[in-house]
Write a protein that holds these residues in place. Structure first.
Motif, PDB file in Angstrom:
ATOM      1  N   VAL A  93       0.836  -1.195   0.000  1.00  0.00           N
ATOM      2  CA  VAL A  93       0.000   0.000   0.000  1.00  0.00           C
ATOM      3  C   VAL A  93       0.874   1.249   0.000  1.00  0.00           C
ATOM      4  CG1 VAL A  93      -1.718   1.305   1.309  1.00  0.00           C
ATOM      5  CG2 VAL A  93      -1.927  -1.180   1.107  1.00  0.00           C
ATOM      6  N   ALA A  94       1.943   1.224   0.796  1.00  0.00           N
ATOM      7  CA  ALA A  94       2.844   2.383   0.868  1.00  0.00           C
ATOM      8  C   ALA A  94       3.604   2.611  -0.434  1.00  0.00           C
ATOM      9  CB  ALA A  94       3.836   2.198   2.017  1.00  0.00           C
ATOM     10  N   SER A  95       3.724   1.558  -1.242  1.00  0.00           N
ATOM     11  CA  SER A  95       4.404   1.683  -2.532  1.00  0.00           C
ATOM     12  C   SER A  95       3.452   2.059  -3.655  1.00  0.00           C
ATOM     13  CB  SER A  95       5.108   0.361  -2.877  1.00  0.00           C
ATOM     14  OG  SER A  95       6.087   0.042  -1.917  1.00  0.00           O
ATOM     15  N   GLY A  96       2.185   2.260  -3.343  1.00  0.00           N
ATOM     16  CA  GLY A  96       1.219   2.693  -4.345  1.00  0.00           C
ATOM     17  C   GLY A  96       0.604   1.569  -5.159  1.00  0.00           C
ATOM     18  N   TYR A  97       0.695   0.321  -4.682  1.00  0.00           N
ATOM     19  CA  TYR A  97       0.112  -0.798  -5.421  1.00  0.00           C
ATOM     20  C   TYR A  97      -1.413  -0.694  -5.416  1.00  0.00           C
ATOM     21  CZ  TYR A  97       4.500  -3.512  -5.521  1.00  0.00           C
ATOM     22  OH  TYR A  97       5.764  -3.964  -5.762  1.00  0.00           O
ATOM     23  N   ASN A  98      -2.029  -0.942  -6.576  1.00  0.00           N
ATOM     24  CA  ASN A  98      -3.481  -1.062  -6.603  1.00  0.00           C
ATOM     25  C   ASN A  98      -3.872  -2.491  -6.239  1.00  0.00           C
ATOM     26  OD1 ASN A  98      -3.275  -2.700  -8.944  1.00  0.00           O
ATOM     27  ND2 ASN A  98      -3.411  -0.914 -10.293  1.00  0.00           N
ATOM     28  N   VAL A  99      -5.165  -2.760  -6.187  1.00  0.00           N
ATOM     29  CA  VAL A  99      -5.607  -4.055  -5.673  1.00  0.00           C
ATOM     30  C   VAL A  99      -5.164  -5.203  -6.579  1.00  0.00           C
ATOM     31  CG1 VAL A  99      -7.876  -3.978  -6.799  1.00  0.00           C
ATOM     32  CG2 VAL A  99      -7.570  -5.295  -4.684  1.00  0.00           C
ATOM     33  N   ASP A 100      -5.138  -4.980  -7.893  1.00  0.00           N
ATOM     34  CA  ASP A 100      -4.686  -6.042  -8.793  1.00  0.00           C
ATOM     35  C   ASP A 100      -3.217  -6.366  -8.566  1.00  0.00           C
ATOM     36  OD1 ASP A 100      -7.175  -6.337  -9.992  1.00  0.00           O
ATOM     37  OD2 ASP A 100      -6.759  -4.806 -11.513  1.00  0.00           O
ATOM     38  N   MET A 101      -2.413  -5.338  -8.316  1.00  0.00           N
ATOM     39  CA  MET A 101      -0.995  -5.552  -8.041  1.00  0.00           C
ATOM     40  C   MET A 101      -0.798  -6.257  -6.707  1.00  0.00           C
ATOM     41  SD  MET A 101       0.240  -1.770  -9.321  1.00  0.00           S
ATOM     42  CE  MET A 101       1.979  -1.960  -8.943  1.00  0.00           C
ATOM     43  N   ILE A 102      -1.612  -5.893  -5.720  1.00  0.00           N
ATOM     44  CA  ILE A 102      -1.515  -6.547  -4.406  1.00  0.00           C
ATOM     45  C   ILE A 102      -1.913  -8.016  -4.526  1.00  0.00           C
ATOM     46  CG2 ILE A 102      -2.449  -6.604  -2.072  1.00  0.00           C
ATOM     47  CD1 ILE A 102      -2.741  -3.535  -2.261  1.00  0.00           C
ATOM     48  N   ARG A 103      -2.959  -8.279  -5.284  1.00  0.00           N
ATOM     49  CA  ARG A 103      -3.397  -9.668  -5.468  1.00  0.00           C
ATOM     50  C   ARG A 103      -2.286 -10.492  -6.127  1.00  0.00           C
ATOM     51  NH1 ARG A 103      -7.649  -8.700  -8.024  1.00  0.00           N
ATOM     52  NH2 ARG A 103      -9.134  -8.856  -6.301  1.00  0.00           N
ATOM     53  N   LYS A 104      -1.661  -9.953  -7.151  1.00  0.00           N
ATOM     54  CA  LYS A 104      -0.585 -10.679  -7.823  1.00  0.00           C
ATOM     55  C   LYS A 104       0.593 -10.884  -6.890  1.00  0.00           C
ATOM     56  CE  LYS A 104       2.126 -10.834 -12.075  1.00  0.00           C
ATOM     57  NZ  LYS A 104       2.379 -10.180 -13.398  1.00  0.00           N
ATOM     58  N   LEU A 105       0.860  -9.906  -6.050  1.00  0.00           N
ATOM     59  CA  LEU A 105       1.944  -9.991  -5.085  1.00  0.00           C
ATOM     60  C   LEU A 105       1.768 -11.199  -4.169  1.00  0.00           C
ATOM     61  CD1 LEU A 105       4.397  -8.182  -3.977  1.00  0.00           C
ATOM     62  CD2 LEU A 105       2.725  -7.306  -2.340  1.00  0.00           C
ATOM     63  N   PHE A 106       0.559 -11.374  -3.657  1.00  0.00           N
ATOM     64  CA  PHE A 106       0.288 -12.461  -2.722  1.00  0.00           C
ATOM     65  C   PHE A 106      -0.031 -13.779  -3.416  1.00  0.00           C
ATOM     66  CE2 PHE A 106      -0.408  -8.934   0.255  1.00  0.00           C
ATOM     67  CZ  PHE A 106       0.090  -9.453   1.442  1.00  0.00           C
ATOM     68  N   GLU A 107      -0.747 -13.710  -4.517  1.00  0.00           N
ATOM     69  CA  GLU A 107      -1.307 -14.933  -5.108  1.00  0.00           C
ATOM     70  C   GLU A 107      -0.606 -15.405  -6.375  1.00  0.00           C
ATOM     71  OE1 GLU A 107      -5.475 -14.416  -5.802  1.00  0.00           O
ATOM     72  OE2 GLU A 107      -5.981 -14.210  -3.673  1.00  0.00           O
ATOM     73  N   GLY A 108       0.220 -14.562  -6.984  1.00  0.00           N
ATOM     74  CA  GLY A 108       0.755 -14.876  -8.300  1.00  0.00           C
ATOM     75  C   GLY A 108       1.498 -16.199  -8.356  1.00  0.00           C
ATOM     76  N   ALA A 109       2.434 -16.411  -7.439  1.00  0.00           N
ATOM     77  CA  ALA A 109       3.285 -17.613  -7.489  1.00  0.00           C
ATOM     78  C   ALA A 109       2.486 -18.878  -7.188  1.00  0.00           C
ATOM     79  CB  ALA A 109       4.447 -17.467  -6.507  1.00  0.00           C
ATOM     80  N   ILE A 110       1.613 -18.817  -6.191  1.00  0.00           N
ATOM     81  CA  ILE A 110       0.877 -20.035  -5.832  1.00  0.00           C
ATOM     82  C   ILE A 110      -0.178 -20.368  -6.877  1.00  0.00           C
ATOM     83  CG2 ILE A 110      -0.863 -18.929  -4.352  1.00  0.00           C
ATOM     84  CD1 ILE A 110      -0.403 -21.330  -2.408  1.00  0.00           C
ATOM     85  N   ARG A 111      -0.778 -19.364  -7.500  1.00  0.00           N
ATOM     86  CA  ARG A 111      -1.708 -19.634  -8.598  1.00  0.00           C
ATOM     87  C   ARG A 111      -0.979 -20.310  -9.759  1.00  0.00           C
ATOM     88  NH1 ARG A 111      -6.734 -17.736  -9.011  1.00  0.00           N
ATOM     89  NH2 ARG A 111      -7.520 -16.438  -7.312  1.00  0.00           N
ATOM     90  N   LYS A 112       0.189 -19.825 -10.079  1.00  0.00           N
ATOM     91  CA  LYS A 112       0.953 -20.408 -11.184  1.00  0.00           C
ATOM     92  C   LYS A 112       1.293 -21.866 -10.904  1.00  0.00           C
ATOM     93  CE  LYS A 112       5.062 -19.603 -14.035  1.00  0.00           C
ATOM     94  NZ  LYS A 112       6.257 -18.724 -14.244  1.00  0.00           N
ATOM     95  N   SER A 113       1.570 -22.189  -9.644  1.00  0.00           N
ATOM     96  CA  SER A 113       1.906 -23.562  -9.278  1.00  0.00           C
ATOM     97  C   SER A 113       0.695 -24.488  -9.291  1.00  0.00           C
ATOM     98  CB  SER A 113       2.548 -23.595  -7.886  1.00  0.00           C
ATOM     99  OG  SER A 113       3.801 -22.938  -7.885  1.00  0.00           O
ATOM    100  N   VAL A 114      -0.466 -23.978  -8.828  1.00  0.00           N
ATOM    101  CA  VAL A 114      -1.631 -24.845  -8.632  1.00  0.00           C
ATOM    102  C   VAL A 114      -2.499 -24.917  -9.884  1.00  0.00           C
ATOM    103  CG1 VAL A 114      -3.755 -25.153  -7.293  1.00  0.00           C
ATOM    104  CG2 VAL A 114      -1.632 -24.445  -6.153  1.00  0.00           C
ATOM    105  N   TYR A 115      -2.711 -23.781 -10.526  1.00  0.00           N
ATOM    106  CA  TYR A 115      -3.656 -23.730 -11.643  1.00  0.00           C
ATOM    107  C   TYR A 115      -2.907 -23.751 -12.969  1.00  0.00           C
ATOM    108  CZ  TYR A 115      -6.763 -22.493  -7.829  1.00  0.00           C
ATOM    109  OH  TYR A 115      -7.463 -22.503  -6.644  1.00  0.00           O
TER     110      TYR A 115
END
Length: 338
Positions: free
Chosen positions: A304-326
């Motif tokens: 949030v302090a770096s100016g990430y929007n919600v899509d960027m925050i979602r990718k930050l948390f979920e990107g790697a695990i989504r790529k592994s699972v889905y």
């Protein structure tokens, strides 16, 4: 922290210490563990102070900015850094530093579970092991680490697992990076960085960091706590959900309502083991993956302090695990990658 503490209650005391016989300063700790001077030249920098329960995000930011300037500048001749810290929030401070320190040099955190005045105090050897790691060429390019109780773990995956005993900082599923033998680290793997570890420039964020609260999920959870947190100024909320991040119906409704007001909710997990796996399709509640609540809080603050929007925050948390699972092998989920 405990590593510098003495006690008024004698050498058996490991619960009500502070003051009394055996107290240290960083300089006298070095003097007591003079073997470190045989292997390294050491400069002391005092940042913070006070019990680790009183620490806030200013501490890790101040440490990280100082470390960036001293370690990562092109003309730096410093090979690594050691942070001594109270163990109650050591892994939180170290995690914040890990996400904001961007050079290959080792950053090693340590402390102790027994005060210096205790029988078989553990601080001296922990400190030696940390210094030995910080100057070791094989310790580079691994991210921040914790040297504790004859072992080395990744800060990114470590948590304090026991309130009282010396075997406390563990990365249960990811394992140890190294074991210390006669003060020398035996690295089990070649250097690599933790998966999904992100970097935030500490010199290019909004300060002070926005407030993010952590709520503990349980039976009968009061979803009104989410609204109260937002009304009190929280810019993000982390809920340590039951099992793999499960939230009650009312908590989910509150999180969705607050999403429309710009407050991001991250679902983390109560258990020590496992991950919060995002549902196949994206929704308003973001999953923390393998990050526990206190770690998810720090990463959300920095995002949030770096100016990430919600899509960027979602990718930050979920990107790697989504790529592994889905992927093509699990096409039946029709899962979304980011």
């Amino acid at each position: 922290g405990t590593i510098l503490s003495g006690s008024r209650n004698g050498r058996l005391d490991n619960i009500n210490y502070g003051g009394g016989v055996g107290g240290l300063t960083p300089e006298t700790l070095i003097g007591n563990v003079s073997e470190v001077l045989d292997i390294a030249q050491i400069a002391v920098r005092n940042i913070g102070g006070g019990g680790s329960a009183n620490a806030n995000s200013d501490r890790f930011l101040n440490i990280s900015m100082d470390a960036n300037l001293r370690l990562c500048s092109p003309d730096s001749d410093i090979v690594g850094a050691v942070m001594i810290h109270g163990t109650n929030t050591l892994h939180e401070t170290a995690f914040g530093v890990d996400l904001t320190l961007n050079c290959s040099k080792p950053f090693v955190a340590t402390g102790s579970m027994r005060p210096n005045s205790a029988l078989s105090a553990d601080g001296a050897f922990n400190f030696y092991d940390a210094v030995r790691t910080a100057i070791h060429p094989e310790a580079r390019d691994r991210g921040a680490m914790i040297a504790f109780n004859d072992h080395l773990t990744s800060v990114f995956y470590s948590t304090k697992t026991n309130a009282n005993t010396a075997t406390t900082f563990l990365a249960i599923e990811q394992g140890y990076i190294a074991q210390f033998i006669a003060g020398q680290p035996y690295f089990f793997f070649e250097p690599s960085l933790p998966k999904a570890r992100n970097y935030f420039d500490p010199f290019n964020i909004t300060y002070p960091l926005p407030p993010v609260v952590v709520l503990y999920g349980h039976q009968g959870f009061d979803a009104g706590l989410l609204y109260s947190a937002a009304a009190n100024g929280a810019k993000g909320i982390v809920i340590m959900g039951v099992g793999p991040g499960g939230l009650s119906t009312n908590a989910t409704l509150a999180a969705n309502a607050l999403f429309e007001q710009g407050v991001v909710t991250v679902a983390s997990l109560r258990p020590f083991f496992g991950a919060v796996v995002p549902s196949p399709q994206v929704n308003n509640i973001i999953s923390s993956g393998f990050l526990h609540g206190e770690q998810a809080r720090i990463q959300l603050q920095l995002a949030v302090a770096s100016g990430y929007n919600v899509d960027m925050i979602r990718k930050l948390f979920e990107g790697a695990i989504r790529k592994s699972v889905y992927n093509s092998a699990t096409a039946f989920y029709n899962g979304t990658n980011l």
